[in-house]
Design an enzyme around this catalytic site. Structure first.
Site, mmCIF file in Angstrom:
data_model
loop_
_atom_site.group_PDB
_atom_site.id
_atom_site.type_symbol
_atom_site.label_atom_id
_atom_site.label_comp_id
_atom_site.label_asym_id
_atom_site.label_seq_id
_atom_site.Cartn_x
_atom_site.Cartn_y
_atom_site.Cartn_z
ATOM 1 N N GLY A 139 4.273 -4.741 23.827
ATOM 2 C CA GLY A 139 4.858 -3.842 23.075
ATOM 3 C C GLY A 139 5.118 -2.528 24.006
ATOM 4 C CB SER A 140 2.858 0.353 24.688
ATOM 5 O OG SER A 140 2.706 0.871 23.183
ATOM 6 C CB SER A 169 16.709 -2.965 14.470
ATOM 7 O OG SER A 169 15.677 -2.299 14.347
ATOM 8 N N GLY A 251 17.743 8.361 26.494
ATOM 9 C CA GLY A 251 18.839 8.789 25.233
ATOM 10 C C GLY A 251 18.243 8.084 24.019
ATOM 11 C CG LEU A 348 6.653 21.439 -1.425
ATOM 12 C CD1 LEU A 348 7.801 22.170 -0.518
ATOM 13 C CD2 LEU A 348 5.810 22.546 -1.930
ATOM 14 C CD GLU A 374 14.445 3.547 20.768
ATOM 15 O OE1 GLU A 374 14.241 3.070 21.875
ATOM 16 O OE2 GLU A 374 15.480 3.214 20.315
#
Length: 392
Positions: A139-140, A169, A251, A348, A374
């Protein structure tokens, strides 16, 4: 949303073109996305028809060159678009971001034949694209990826891919998969980038993941089992893939921050409207000072995030030497802030905030993953620290 931002140490207002871009994206989001977002989430529906409608608006290739149908816009322009779309649905906006990241890699690193063959169908949204980097065991630590591509066929005319990508995705719905694969030795220098079409023999997809949020998007494994892809689909050269992947992430981090900003703005707007209507002890609850303080803090934090994000985007447009650090800082700050603001908005609204029909709980669920993808926000801190330490 306010149009006055701070960048590169000075004040400016969005120009006429930027305001027009922002208004166009908001109008589309209000008309085609917002009325459907809760149903898409509830039914876990991937709205490919509505996604494709963004193509004629120029949103299929926001920062792709115009000779292949792209809009050739800048990173600040893109941030405005993703923020506006995310006010209607962060998951929808995030998929448009992922598609654009994949398309921009082909535009930036592909040869002319690849650009002309692939990009017109991507910029028009006839084809949808997914980005395939993460794996079950990496992953990382992206440089540890194991998916392998080996030359085969006459004169090495094909690559044969074997391995699995995780958390992709659009998997199964997209038409093109920009995949990072290992063509050489261990480490970043052994990684290459190959564009895999959906109809490639040996390509398949795992079951749809049952996620906390982003229900609108299908998320699956992308599985390569002796998957045959023409060698002409290699981007740049063998060994350039890790650099290509990292080049797209600055980006992408700004885009996902913009999605958090838009989603959090929507949550604050819902909380403001509710607090003006809801009465307790004989008056609207927005007349209680404790709630006013909470709203004031939410607005302040969102505006700080907006200024931070727009500044980072302007630095990336200007190719500033510290653009990567600012992209990491903006991603960390804005996604953390966006989730916190959405969570405060839910609080709230009390019990109503916990109900699906009010839309706040969806925003909380959708924004939570932005702190992970990301590059996790812990990795953002690593990047920022390395920039700081490297200056000493």
């Amino acid at each position: 949303m306010d149009s006055v931002v701070s960048t590169m140490g000075g004040q400016f207002e969005l120009n006429e073109d930027q305001r027009a871009i922002q208004e166009m994206a908001e109008a589309f989001a209000n008309d085609r996305v917002a009325p459907n977002a809760l149903d898409w989430d509830k039914n876990r529906h991937f709205p490919s028809d509505v996604i494709r409608e963004t193509g004629p608006l120029g949103l299929g290739g926001i920062y792709v060159r115009d000779d292949v149908g792209g809009s050739a816009l800048g990173r600040l322009d893109a941030v405005l678009i993703f923020e506006a779309l995310a006010k209607a649905c962060p998951a929808f906006s995030s998929f448009i971001s992922i598609h654009n990241m994949a398309a921009s890699m082909i535009d930036r690193f592909g040869n002319e034949e690849q650009r002309q063959r692939l990009l017109p169908k991507l910029t028009s949204m006839e084809w949808l694209a997914s980005y395939c980097l993460t794996e079950p065991g990496s992953g990382s630590d992206a440089a540890a990826l194991k998916t392998r591509a080996a030359r085969s066929g006459g004169n090495g005319s094909d690559y044969v891919l074997n391995g699995t990508k995780q958390f992709i995705s659009g998997a199964g719905d997209s038409d093109v998969y920009v995949a990072m694969v290992r063509t050489g030795a261990d480490g970043p220098k052994g990684i290459s980038t190959i564009v895999v079409p959906k109809d490639a023999p040996g390509l398949s997809f795992g079951a749809v993941e049952n996620k906390m949020g982003w229900h609108m998007q299908s998320t699956r494994q992308v599985i390569f089992e002796d998957c045959k892809v023409p060698a002409e689909n290699l981007l740049s050269r063998e060994g350039d893939g890790f650099g290509i992947a990292m080049a797209g992430l600055d980006g992408g981090r700004l885009n996902i921050a913009a999605c958090s900003l838009g989603g959090a703005q929507s949550a604050l707007d819902k909380a403001l409207a509710y607090s003006a209507e809801r009465k307790a002890f004989g008056k609207a609850i927005n007349q209680f000072q404790a709630l006013q303080f909470r709203l004031a803090d939410m607005e302040t934090e969102l505006q700080a995030g907006r200024i931070f994000l727009y500044t980072a985007a302007s630095k990336l447009d200007a190719k500033a030497h510290d653009a990567s650090k600012w992209s990491a800082m903006a991603k960390r700050f804005v996604t953390d802030t966006g989730f916190a603001v959405a969570n405060d908005a839910l609080q709230l609204l009390g019990g109503y905030g916990y109900l699906h029909d009010y839309g706040i709980e969806k925003l909380v669920r959708d924004l939570r993953v932005h702190q992970i993808l990301e590059g996790t926000n812990e990795i953002m801190r690593v990047i920022i620290a390395r920039h700081l330490i490297g200056k000493q």
